[in-house]
Motif scaffolding. Structure first.
Motif, mmCIF file in Angstrom:
data_model
loop_
_atom_site.group_PDB
_atom_site.id
_atom_site.type_symbol
_atom_site.label_atom_id
_atom_site.label_comp_id
_atom_site.label_asym_id
_atom_site.label_seq_id
_atom_site.Cartn_x
_atom_site.Cartn_y
_atom_site.Cartn_z
ATOM 1 N N ILE A 56 -0.630 2.057 0.909
ATOM 2 C CA ILE A 56 -0.020 2.133 2.237
ATOM 3 C C ILE A 56 -1.063 2.375 3.323
ATOM 4 N N TYR A 57 -2.003 3.266 3.068
ATOM 5 C CA TYR A 57 -2.904 3.724 4.127
ATOM 6 C C TYR A 57 -4.279 3.042 4.128
ATOM 7 N N ILE A 58 -4.619 2.307 3.068
ATOM 8 C CA ILE A 58 -5.926 1.643 3.026
ATOM 9 C C ILE A 58 -5.779 0.133 2.869
ATOM 10 N N THR A 59 -5.064 -0.287 1.817
ATOM 11 C CA THR A 59 -5.010 -1.717 1.493
ATOM 12 C C THR A 59 -4.245 -2.524 2.535
ATOM 13 N N LEU A 60 -3.023 -2.115 2.840
ATOM 14 C CA LEU A 60 -2.210 -2.896 3.777
ATOM 15 C C LEU A 60 -2.799 -2.940 5.184
#
Length: 491
Positions: free
Chosen positions: A397-401
């Protein structure tokens, strides 16, 4: 008093226009911005050459109209169009003042043609009479009165903007000053366009065969758009004004059905394909076994390289209502259905089946760009997040997307510009039973042109011209959105 260059301080010869050292222009510099208003005016004038100059005032006789294409001396129409194109080319190479000359010539051609030449009024396919436009406006013909058509106003407005726009530099309000001293710029940047062309002349010679091919096979056929305003007969197409567009927008329900289907199928397909590509990319990115990952990637990519004809044939077999239909046999064996479903022949199931086939075929290819973006994310970010206690879901949620967001938007914008080009995937899967939900603009044009004994090439050209216009609006809109998202356009 000797002059010095303001940029580098070099002493300049008398009457020097360019600094011999840094290439800086001496004296007042002219703006090199593209004259947007002039370009818009010339495009308007170009369109005006296709519209009616004189129109029958009876609405029911909308086809009784006269334009440049009715002129008894066709060379005048070609000269008018050529002068407009030359003006556009001169504007493109930043020769604003020179572009006024061909623009004025096109105005003279328009006035001479309108006032001093005869135009053909077609009574039938082969029978026509010659008329003076000024005489038609004054005295009418066979009891019918005539008025000035919209083409005259469009041409006049376009030519005025084409000339006045050369003196109006609207782009200067949007131009950002990067405050770079000219002494840091090379002479080749400040060199005039003709000097640069001569300097790179051999590259242009190499490019010449490709240019000729593009002009012959891409731009020359564009002159065929004039047939959208004619009743097309092989030997002598005759002008019918805006009849086709009037029919298209007011009386042709099949056209509007095809237009709605085009937007619906294309946009939903785009959303599903993009979403599926993102999900598969994320799943593939989590595979740690390199050999297994490459195997899965190959399997996912393979459908993209299959012809749509082959894909349609495979799914017709799989979804068949006969005993060869694997899906129907399996569903009936499980007790889900009692009778086989005609997935490609039932309006309730065709769209869902179409979307599934498209996702199966194209999603794998769409994952390549997303996987490339995922591979560029620094592992340090994941390691730091893991140390801070973030589980796999939170890292997603907080890095990849967030790292994928810019790529997702860019891919979506670029593909949105192609939504009007839907043809092959629909053509090979549609049939007469589902034509109401599957017919799109390109299949509509194809079926109306080649699928009936009474083809109307002028009308289908008008439909194609409208499709191209909508596509152009989408491309320009996507280009603007791309500049906002990526910092650069797509065209």
């Amino acid at each position: 008093m000797k002059m010095q260059c303001k940029s580098c301080g070099t002493e300049l010869p008398k009457k020097a226009k360019v600094c011999p050292k840094c290439g800086e222009l001496v004296g007042k510099q002219k703006s090199d911005n593209l004259k947007v208003i002039a370009v818009a005016g010339l495009v308007i004038a170009l369109i005006g050459g296709l519209l009616p100059f004189v129109q029958n005032t009876d609405v029911e006789l909308i086809s009784d109209a006269y334009s440049f294409m009715n002129i008894d001396v066709p060379a005048m129409w070609y000269l008018y169009m050529l002068a407009i194109v030359v003006s556009l080319v001169l504007l493109a190479v930043k020769k604003d003042m020179f572009s006024i000359i061909p623009t004025a010539i096109s105005g003279i051609i328009f006035i001479v043609s309108f006032v001093g030449m005869n135009f053909r009024g077609y009574e039938s396919r082969k029978l026509y009479n010659l008329h003076s436009l000024t005489d038609l406006l004054s005295n009418g013909y066979e009891g019918s009165s005539y008025s000035v058509g919209c083409g005259v106003y469009v041409v006049i407005i376009g030519l005025i903007l084409g000339i006045a726009g050369c003196f109006i530099d609207i782009m200067k309000y949007f131009k950002k000053d990067i405050n770079v001293d000219s002494k840091y710029m090379t002479n080749s940047i400040n060199r005039k366009v003709w000097s640069k062309i001569y300097y790179h002349r051999w590259f242009y010679v190499m490019f010449l065969p490709v240019l000729i091919m593009i002009l012959l096979f891409n731009y020359w056929p564009m002159l065929g758009c004039r047939y959208a305003f004619t009743k097309y007969i092989i030997r002598s197409p005759y002008y019918v004004g805006l009849l086709h567009f009037n029919t298209m927008f007011t009386n042709d329900v099949f056209f509007w059905d095809a237009f709605r289907n085009t937007l619906l199928l294309s946009i939903v397909k785009l959303i599903l394909n993009t979403g599926a590509a993102v999900i598969i990319s994320l799943l593939l990115n989590e595979i740690t076994n390199l050999a297994f990952k490459k195997t899965v990637q190959t399997i996912v990519y393979l459908p993209h390289f299959m012809s749509w004809v082959v894909v349609a044939s495979i799914f017709r077999l799989i979804l068949s209502v006969n005993s060869s239909g694997m899906i129907n046999q399996m569903l009936m064996g499980m007790g889900v259905i009692d009778n086989p479903i005609f997935f490609l022949g039932d309006v309730r199931y065709w769209r869902g089946t179409f979307f599934f086939i498209n996702v199966w075929k194209d999603t794998g290819w769409g994952t390549i760009l997303f996987l490339a973006t995922l591979s560029g994310i620094s592992p340090d970010l994941y390691e730091a997040a893991q140390i801070d206690g973030a589980n796999r879901w939170k890292r997603l949620i907080y890095i990849t997307l967030p790292a994928l967001a810019n790529t997702i938007i860019t891919v979506f914008i670029l593909n949105l510009a192609k939504v009007m080009n839907l043809f092959e995937s629909v053509f090979v899967t549609m049939n007469d039973a589902v034509v109401n939900v599957s017919n799109v603009l390109q299949t509509y044009v194809y079926r109306k042109t080649f699928g009936s004994g009474n083809s109307d090439y002028g009308y289908t050209t008008a439909v194609g011209l409208f499709k191209s216009f909508v596509g152009m609006i989408l491309v320009l809109g996507c280009n603007y959105a791309s500049k906002k998202v990526r910092g650069r356009g797509i065209v």
